[in-house]
Structure formats: C-alpha cells, structure tokens
Design a protein around this motif. Structure first.
Motif, short mmCIF file in Angstrom:
data_model
loop_
_atom_site.label_atom_id
_atom_site.label_comp_id
_atom_site.label_asym_id
_atom_site.label_seq_id
_atom_site.Cartn_x
_atom_site.Cartn_y
_atom_site.Cartn_z
N THR A 192 39.08 -20.06 2.16
CA THR A 192 40.37 -20.28 2.82
C THR A 192 40.20 -21.30 3.94
OG1 THR A 192 41.38 -18.19 2.21
CG2 THR A 192 42.11 -19.13 4.29
N PHE A 193 41.23 -22.13 4.12
CA PHE A 193 41.23 -23.15 5.17
C PHE A 193 42.35 -22.86 6.15
CE2 PHE A 193 42.92 -27.36 6.60
CZ PHE A 193 41.90 -27.64 7.48
N ILE A 194 42.00 -22.77 7.43
CA ILE A 194 42.97 -22.57 8.50
C ILE A 194 42.93 -23.81 9.39
CG2 ILE A 194 43.61 -21.17 10.49
CD1 ILE A 194 42.33 -18.77 9.04
N ASN A 195 44.05 -24.53 9.43
CA ASN A 195 44.10 -25.80 10.16
C ASN A 195 44.33 -25.57 11.65
OD1 ASN A 195 44.13 -28.58 10.59
ND2 ASN A 195 45.40 -28.97 8.80
N THR A 196 44.34 -26.64 12.40
CA THR A 196 44.40 -26.60 13.84
C THR A 196 45.74 -26.07 14.38
OG1 THR A 196 43.96 -27.93 15.82
CG2 THR A 196 45.17 -29.00 14.05
N GLY A 197 45.69 -25.33 15.46
CA GLY A 197 46.90 -24.85 16.12
C GLY A 197 47.54 -23.63 15.50
N VAL A 198 46.88 -22.98 14.55
CA VAL A 198 47.41 -21.77 13.92
C VAL A 198 47.30 -20.61 14.91
CG1 VAL A 198 47.00 -20.08 12.07
CG2 VAL A 198 46.94 -22.53 11.58
N ILE A 199 48.32 -19.74 14.91
CA ILE A 199 48.31 -18.53 15.73
C ILE A 199 48.44 -17.34 14.81
CG2 ILE A 199 49.51 -17.19 17.50
CD1 ILE A 199 50.51 -19.89 18.65
N ILE A 200 47.47 -16.43 14.87
CA ILE A 200 47.52 -15.20 14.09
C ILE A 200 47.42 -14.04 15.09
CG2 ILE A 200 46.47 -13.81 12.28
CD1 ILE A 200 45.31 -16.40 11.10
N SER A 201 48.48 -13.22 15.13
CA SER A 201 48.55 -12.08 16.03
C SER A 201 48.58 -10.81 15.20
CB SER A 201 49.80 -12.18 16.91
OG SER A 201 49.95 -11.01 17.68
N VAL A 202 47.57 -9.95 15.40
CA VAL A 202 47.42 -8.75 14.58
C VAL A 202 47.38 -7.52 15.48
CG1 VAL A 202 46.06 -7.65 12.77
CG2 VAL A 202 45.99 -10.14 13.02
N ARG A 203 48.26 -6.58 15.21
CA ARG A 203 48.24 -5.29 15.90
C ARG A 203 48.09 -4.15 14.90
NH1 ARG A 203 47.04 -8.41 18.68
NH2 ARG A 203 47.72 -8.99 20.75
N SER A 204 48.14 -4.46 13.61
CA SER A 204 47.94 -3.48 12.55
C SER A 204 46.95 -4.08 11.56
CB SER A 204 49.26 -3.15 11.86
OG SER A 204 49.06 -2.35 10.73
#
Length: 165
Positions: A58-70
């Motif tokens: 998997t490729f995640i590019n610049t400036g990605v925001i991933i917010s996980v609470r579950s």
C-alpha cells in the motif's frame, strides 16, 4: 524512524520524510508499504486501544491524516493520494458537543484508490477495487469495483476488474 511505536512493521517498508505518529493504540504495517511525508506532514493518530492496520504494497502519499479511535483497516495494494482524511470518529456530538460520539470501524479492502482530498468517515466499508474521486466525502459503504464521487459520495459507474490470465 517513526516505526518504533508500531506493533509490527513488515519488510521493506519505506518512509520519505517524517510522519507524525501519536496515541497509545496499535499500528500494524505490512510488507513493502510506502509512506510519504515530505511536502505535507502525514499524520497517524491511533488512540489507546485502537488499531490501524495497513496491508502489503500500500502507498500512502504526503499530507494524509488517519485518525483512529476504534479500528481502521487498509487492505493490500491500496493507493491513498495526498491530503486524504480517514476518520473513524466525530470526536463530539452534533446537538450536544460535550457528548462524545461512538467511533465506528472503517474497512478499506484490497486494490482501492482514494484520490486527492477525499474524506472517508466512520462506519464505512470500501469494497475491493473501488475508486473514490478527488474531493468526495464517503459517508456510506462503497460496493466493490465502483467509482464514487461527490458530497456525499454517490456511485458514478462500475469498474471492470482486471482479469489476470
């Protein structure tokens, strides 16, 4: 390297720049994952007891925001363009902002493409081979092999899966 806080990191994982990684949850990164954070800061926030898993290749590019609470699960061979936001929570209610909302897991299946600046909101499953158009806001499940776009995202057309001989 930011991977010191990960529960598991696969082989040949590469990072370009320095991502911001915070929280007390678990992060599992598969083999051959690429995470860019050089023009805009990529941010991975995984709260206590939460799980972020990123599949192989998997490729995640610049400036990605991933917010996980579950839980946020990203499949294999996914392409996540720059400035995509993935959030499994709202942080507070609409009517009563002092009431915390319950997070709901996000599942992104294999071979999904999330185009620039789209948003994936809580409780959504994006089916295998789906494409989310730039700027779309996904509030409901996306069937496999479909292109969705708009605010809120709606099905634009189906996509023919690649046939491997």
């Amino acid at each position: 390297m930011v991977f010191f806080s990960c529960a598991k990191v696969g082989k040949m994982v590469t990072m370009r720049g320095f991502a911001r990684v915070e929280g007390g949850g678990s992060i599992i990164i598969g083999d051959y994952v690429k995470i860019w954070s050089h023009i805009g800061k990529t941010q991975l926030s995984v709260g206590k007891g939460a799980l972020l898993s990123i599949g192989d290749h998997t490729f995640i590019n610049t400036g990605v925001i991933i917010s996980v609470r579950s839980k946020v699960s990203i499949g294999k061979y996914c392409q996540i363009a720059n400035q995509v936001i993935i959030m499994d929570n709202d942080f507070h209610g609409v009517e009563n902002r002092d009431t915390p909302e319950i997070p709901q897991p996000i599942i992104i299946e294999d071979n999904v493409w999330l185009a620039t600046r789209c948003m994936i909101l809580k409780g959504v499953t994006i089916g295998k081979g789906a494409v989310v158009a730039a700027g779309a806001v996904v509030t409901k499940d996306v069937p496999p092999y479909t292109l969705v776009g708009g605010v809120p995202a709606k099905i634009i057309r189906t996509i023919q899966p690649d046939v491997v001989a």
